[in-house]
Design a protein around this motif. Structure first.
Motif, PDB file in Angstrom:
ATOM      1  N   GLU A 275       0.861  -1.228  -0.104  1.00 34.01           N
ATOM      2  CA  GLU A 275      -0.213  -0.065  -0.003  1.00 34.01           C
ATOM      3  C   GLU A 275       0.966   1.296   0.087  1.00 34.01           C
ATOM      4  O   GLU A 275       0.286   2.511  -0.206  1.00 34.01           O
ATOM      5  CB  GLU A 275      -1.041   0.137   1.349  1.00 34.01           C
TER       6      GLU A 275
ATOM      7  N   ARG B 244       2.887   3.225  -5.429  1.00 33.39           N
ATOM      8  CA  ARG B 244       1.739   3.696  -6.729  1.00 33.39           C
ATOM      9  C   ARG B 244       1.323   2.440  -7.131  1.00 33.39           C
ATOM     10  O   ARG B 244       2.221   1.379  -7.124  1.00 33.39           O
ATOM     11  CB  ARG B 244       2.610   4.711  -7.295  1.00 33.39           C
ATOM     12  N   ARG B 245       0.302   2.376  -7.830  1.00 32.45           N
ATOM     13  CA  ARG B 245      -0.168   1.050  -8.645  1.00 32.45           C
ATOM     14  C   ARG B 245       0.920   0.725  -9.576  1.00 32.45           C
ATOM     15  O   ARG B 245       1.139  -0.248  -9.633  1.00 32.45           O
ATOM     16  CB  ARG B 245      -1.386   1.376  -9.249  1.00 32.45           C
ATOM     17  N   GLU B 246       1.453   1.619 -10.316  1.00 33.81           N
ATOM     18  CA  GLU B 246       2.334   1.297 -11.441  1.00 33.81           C
ATOM     19  C   GLU B 246       3.585   0.787 -10.827  1.00 33.81           C
ATOM     20  O   GLU B 246       4.198  -0.307 -11.479  1.00 33.81           O
ATOM     21  CB  GLU B 246       2.448   2.277 -12.663  1.00 33.81           C
TER      22      GLU B 246
ATOM     23  N   TYR C 114      -1.935   3.429  -2.247  1.00 30.54           N
ATOM     24  CA  TYR C 114      -3.106   2.560  -3.080  1.00 30.54           C
ATOM     25  C   TYR C 114      -3.658   1.933  -1.931  1.00 30.54           C
ATOM     26  O   TYR C 114      -3.076   1.198  -1.248  1.00 30.54           O
ATOM     27  CB  TYR C 114      -2.456   1.723  -4.075  1.00 30.54           C
TER      28      TYR C 114
ATOM     29  N   TRP D 102      -5.654  -1.637  -1.342  1.00 27.80           N
ATOM     30  CA  TRP D 102      -5.749  -3.197  -2.124  1.00 27.80           C
ATOM     31  C   TRP D 102      -6.681  -4.051  -1.233  1.00 27.80           C
ATOM     32  O   TRP D 102      -6.822  -3.630   0.257  1.00 27.80           O
ATOM     33  CB  TRP D 102      -4.293  -3.739  -2.014  1.00 27.80           C
TER      34      TRP D 102
ATOM     35  N   ASN E  10      -8.890  -6.779  -6.023  1.00 26.75           N
ATOM     36  CA  ASN E  10      -7.938  -6.154  -6.917  1.00 26.75           C
ATOM     37  C   ASN E  10      -6.374  -6.648  -6.806  1.00 26.75           C
ATOM     38  O   ASN E  10      -5.982  -6.725  -7.945  1.00 26.75           O
ATOM     39  CB  ASN E  10      -7.929  -4.550  -6.895  1.00 26.75           C
TER      40      ASN E  10
ATOM     41  N   LEU F 152      -5.078  -8.661 -10.029  1.00 27.68           N
ATOM     42  CA  LEU F 152      -3.509  -8.127 -10.715  1.00 27.68           C
ATOM     43  C   LEU F 152      -2.668  -9.186 -10.818  1.00 27.68           C
ATOM     44  O   LEU F 152      -1.897  -9.512 -11.578  1.00 27.68           O
ATOM     45  CB  LEU F 152      -2.846  -7.141  -9.626  1.00 27.68           C
TER      46      LEU F 152
END
Ligand SMILES: C[S@@+](CC[C@H](N)C(=O)[O-])C[C@H]1O[C@@H](n2cnc3c(N)ncnc32)[C@H](O)[C@@H]1O
Length: 286
Positions: A157, A160-162, A240, A242, A246, A250
């Motif tokens: 967390e 960042r997502r990327e 982010y 989670w 999700n 991923l």
């Protein structure tokens, strides 16, 4: 008092991992990481400028505090990761088979423990089997398909997502076929549900066990303040949210198999009561 310094200029010093400060065209000091904060190091030959520089920083950089903190965090990572990459061959192959990402102070014996500390030198500490490394750029160069087990607790967390995607791709490549990756993550669903339904027992218990409001002014002690802390964390370090859905999506998209939510396992998960109360667990195989 600060007039004779002229305008302060800053430059990133990538090789030394610091932000340089120029006054009157001369490098006079550096901004370096100090924990999550920034410290001013005045160069010895300009020691007499210290008070003026502090005052000038306070006025000229007042609106740039966050940007400078980020700049120091980023530029230190270049140096730390370079030094740690160079130290990779001193890590015993056996240690590299179990990787603990975002370990914080929870270093585990027999594991390769990784965390990023911008104010510490890069490299591998054999005594603690600890590698200082910024994982936003993926794992350090481990041999592909060499790792049996990967674990992280309350770490993803913070990406960042990327960044999480890039790191998980490198985890997938580093794991042996059938190797396990396991995540302990904050259970935001539990907190949101309690907030939305006004579950005072849950919320009051969370406030008292985490001692969330000990340093907060009286006007910032409402349930929304608790939820803000859970979502953003101190220093806004959460990036982010989670949940099992999700994160599971991923992991499957990245080619992991056997994705499953799990219960707490004493042999691998964090033993802290607070972690047990406010976490969910998900794992997958390469
Ligand atoms: C909430 S702490 C969790 C520590 C420990 N795993 C636990 O469960 O108590 C999050 C950790 O992630 C680390 N971290 C954050 N960003 C990181 C990055 N880019 N690379 C490596 N570690 C990072 C922090 O330094 C911190 O130790």
């Amino acid at each position: 008092m600060t007039d004779n310094l002229g305008p302060l200029l800053v430059a990133l010093d990538a090789t030394r991992g610091r932000v340089l400060l120029f006054a009157n065209g001369q490098a006079v000091a550096a901004l370096v990481a100090s924990g999550q904060d920034v410290k001013l190091e005045v160069f010895p030959e300009h020691a007499g400028l210290r008070q003026q520089l502090l005052a000038a920083c306070r006025t000229q950089f007042v609106a740039l505090k966050e940007s400078l903190r980020h700049a120091v965090y980023e530029v230190a990572a270049l140096k730390v990761n370079t030094e740690s990459t160079a130290a990779m061959n001193s890590i015993p192959a056996e240690t590299g088979r179990r990787v603990h990402m975002g370990c914080g102070g929870e270093v585990r014996e027999g594991w390769l423990n990784i965390d990023y500390a911008p104010d510490r030198p890069g490299g591998y500490d054999v005594r603690r089997s600890f590698l200082n490394y910024d994982l936003r750029r993926g794992l350090p160069p481990l041999e592909s398909a060499s790792v049996d087990l990967m674990f992280s607790s309350h770490f993803f967390e913070h990406l960042r997502r990327e960044e999480a995607v890039a790191l998980l791709k490198s985890c997938r490549a580093a794991l042996k076929p059938g190797g396990l990756i396991r995540f302990e993550l904050p259970n935001f669903q539990k907190s949101f549900r309690a907030y939305a339904s006004g579950d005072a027992t849950f919320l009051d218990t969370a406030i008292s066990t985490h001692r969330v409001f000990d340093r907060e002014p009286p006007w910032a002690r409402a349930y929304a303040d608790l939820i803000s802390r859970a979502v953003y964390e101190v220093d806004y370090s959460h990036k982010y949210i989670w949940d099992a859905e999700n994160m599971g999506n991923l992991l499957r998209a990245l080619g992991f198999n056997d994705v499953s939510e799990d219960v707490y396992r004493a042999d691998i998960d964090s033993a802290h009561e607070i972690r047990r109360e406010y976490s969910f667990y998900i794992q997958a195989r390469a």
